[in-house]
Design a protein around this motif. Structure first.
Motif, PDB file in Angstrom:
ATOM      1  N   ARG A   1      -8.306  -4.632   3.522  1.00  0.00           N
ATOM      2  CA  ARG A   1      -7.298  -4.709   2.450  1.00  0.00           C
ATOM      3  C   ARG A   1      -7.432  -6.005   1.660  1.00  0.00           C
ATOM      4  O   ARG A   1      -7.166  -6.035   0.454  1.00  0.00           O
ATOM      5  CB  ARG A   1      -5.897  -4.568   3.036  1.00  0.00           C
ATOM      6  CG  ARG A   1      -5.648  -3.185   3.623  1.00  0.00           C
ATOM      7  CD  ARG A   1      -4.203  -2.968   3.991  1.00  0.00           C
ATOM      8  NE  ARG A   1      -4.032  -1.717   4.713  1.00  0.00           N
ATOM      9  CZ  ARG A   1      -2.852  -1.227   5.067  1.00  0.00           C
ATOM     10  NH1 ARG A   1      -1.744  -1.874   4.779  1.00  0.00           N
ATOM     11  NH2 ARG A   1      -2.778  -0.074   5.739  1.00  0.00           N
TER      12      ARG A   1
ATOM     13  N   PRO B   1       0.807  -1.227   0.000  1.00  0.00           N
ATOM     14  CA  PRO B   1       0.000   0.000   0.000  1.00  0.00           C
ATOM     15  C   PRO B   1       0.841   1.278   0.000  1.00  0.00           C
ATOM     16  O   PRO B   1       0.282   2.380  -0.084  1.00  0.00           O
ATOM     17  CB  PRO B   1      -0.794  -0.122   1.304  1.00  0.00           C
ATOM     18  CG  PRO B   1       0.074  -0.947   2.195  1.00  0.00           C
ATOM     19  CD  PRO B   1       0.770  -1.920   1.301  1.00  0.00           C
TER      20      PRO B   1
ATOM     21  N   HIS C   1       2.091  -5.237   3.796  1.00  0.00           N
ATOM     22  CA  HIS C   1       2.019  -4.098   4.715  1.00  0.00           C
ATOM     23  C   HIS C   1       3.309  -3.964   5.515  1.00  0.00           C
ATOM     24  O   HIS C   1       3.853  -2.851   5.660  1.00  0.00           O
ATOM     25  CB  HIS C   1       0.843  -4.250   5.661  1.00  0.00           C
ATOM     26  CG  HIS C   1       0.883  -3.315   6.827  1.00  0.00           C
ATOM     27  ND1 HIS C   1       0.501  -1.986   6.742  1.00  0.00           N
ATOM     28  CD2 HIS C   1       1.305  -3.500   8.117  1.00  0.00           C
ATOM     29  CE1 HIS C   1       0.671  -1.399   7.911  1.00  0.00           C
ATOM     30  NE2 HIS C   1       1.150  -2.293   8.765  1.00  0.00           N
TER      31      HIS C   1
END
Length: 356
Positions: free
Chosen positions: A345, A285, A325
């Motif tokens: 997510r 991300p 992440h």
């Protein structure tokens, strides 16, 4: 201190009745003197003790890392390098970060390991206190485990482990392990000493067991008790020319019903019921800054899904989300995904295609 104590916040009180089995300090942990045989329980997140009030018991892997961001890896020899980002020592080795990932996802976690009576041990205790993770610390005269991690601009890591912080006779007290395992739904065993000796004992208790072999080359005999003694085996494909062969060897020679090999930007390989599936990676991300803890995050999210009753393919998908992440978080920080963030997510990433 001559008995286990229950530490919550600033108050110190005796353990509750449900923990009587571990309120006696065993005589089999080696050494002499009251300080050596004192086992301390720090319970920072729970209330009263009940049967199976632990979702995951994490054994081993407590320590500190010194993080150094270097201009490149491998690092060419020079007399000195200026490190503008700083050189920082913080708590958090594989057991600590797996426990953190599990706890952030809403699971009740208890961590057991040897710790020194030293500043590094204090950092580990503070880490667990700050994140509300229960910790049982067995005194380690050799000191708390420590390592130096060199991290390159692309997030790759080179770890230097100080093996002097363990001794051949080190053991975790069997009575304590049995009592904690009896309260746990699952146990995750790190490959740090002296955890290999605990696998037969854990099997006797009936608890399911996972382990992470990290960058095993498929040959080093040190890893074999873990590889062949756990029900769920994680490893990195980084040192493997033929991951599938090694994965099938683990399943064929050992107890594993699930074997997962993480492969960074290529995702992961999942071996379940004899079938090998490739699970694609999830796009990070944010920019990748550090791969420290990515494998621990993957394992935590996978186990979270498994304990939630999800199929292995979806568990692996959650693992890729959490691992991606982790690569965006500097190793000097501790910022694991919450359950809500993980599920959001996962939904945003869409279903993982099943690729044989």
């Amino acid at each position: 201190m001559s008995e286990i104590e229950h530490v919550r916040g600033d108050a110190t009180t005796p353990l509750g009745r449900g923990a009587e089995a571990i309120a006696r300090v065993p005589d089999d942990i080696g050494g002499t003197g009251e300080g050596r045989n004192a086992v301390t329980v720090h319970d920072h997140g729970g209330g009263h003790v009940t049967e199976q009030d632990i979702d995951v018991l994490v054994l081993g892997g407590a320590g500190v890392d010194t993080i150094v961001y270097v201009p490149e890896l491998p690092l060419p020899y020079r007399d000195s390098y200026p490190i503008d980002s700083g050189i920082r020592t913080r708590a958090g080795q594989t057991g600590d970060f797996t426990a953190l990932g599990l706890a952030a996802l809403g699971l009740t976690v208890h961590h057991l390991d040897l710790l020194g009576d030293d500043p590094e041990g204090d950092l580990v205790r503070a880490f667990h206190r700050d994140h509300g993770i229960a910790l049982t610390a067995v005194p380690q005269p050799a000191g708390t485990k420590r390592a130096v991690n060199l991290v390159g601009p692309d997030g790759r890591r080179l770890s230097l482990y100080d093996t002097s912080r363990s001794r051949p006779g080190d053991r975790l007290p069997e009575n304590t392990v049995r009592a904690l395992a009896a309260r746990a739904r699952h146990a995750h065993v790190c490959i740090t000493p002296p955890c290999a000796d605990l696998l037969p004992l854990l099997r006797e208790t009936g608890v399911t067991v996972s382990t992470d072999l990290h960058d095993w080359d498929g040959v080093n005999p040190y890893h074999e008790p873990f590889a062949f003694g756990a029900d769920i085996v994680f490893l990195s494909a980084a040192a493997l020319d033929d991951p599938e062969t090694v994965m099938r060897d683990i399943a064929g020679r050992g107890r594993a019903r699930l074997v997962v090999a993480t492969a960074g930007a290529e995702g992961a390989l999942l071996l379940a019921d004899g079938e090998l599936t490739r699970v694609p990676a999830v796009a990070p991300p944010a920019p990748v800054v550090d791969s420290n803890g990515a494998g621990d995050a993957f394992a935590a999210a996978f186990l979270h899904g498994l304990l939630d009753g999800e199929p292995p393919e979806r568990c692996a998908r959650r693992g890729t989300v959490a691992g991606a992440h982790a690569c965006t978080v500097p190793a000097t920080e501790a910022a694991a995904l919450t359950r809500e963030e993980l599920l959001a997510r996962e939904t945003a990433a869409g279903p993982a295609p099943s690729i044989p």
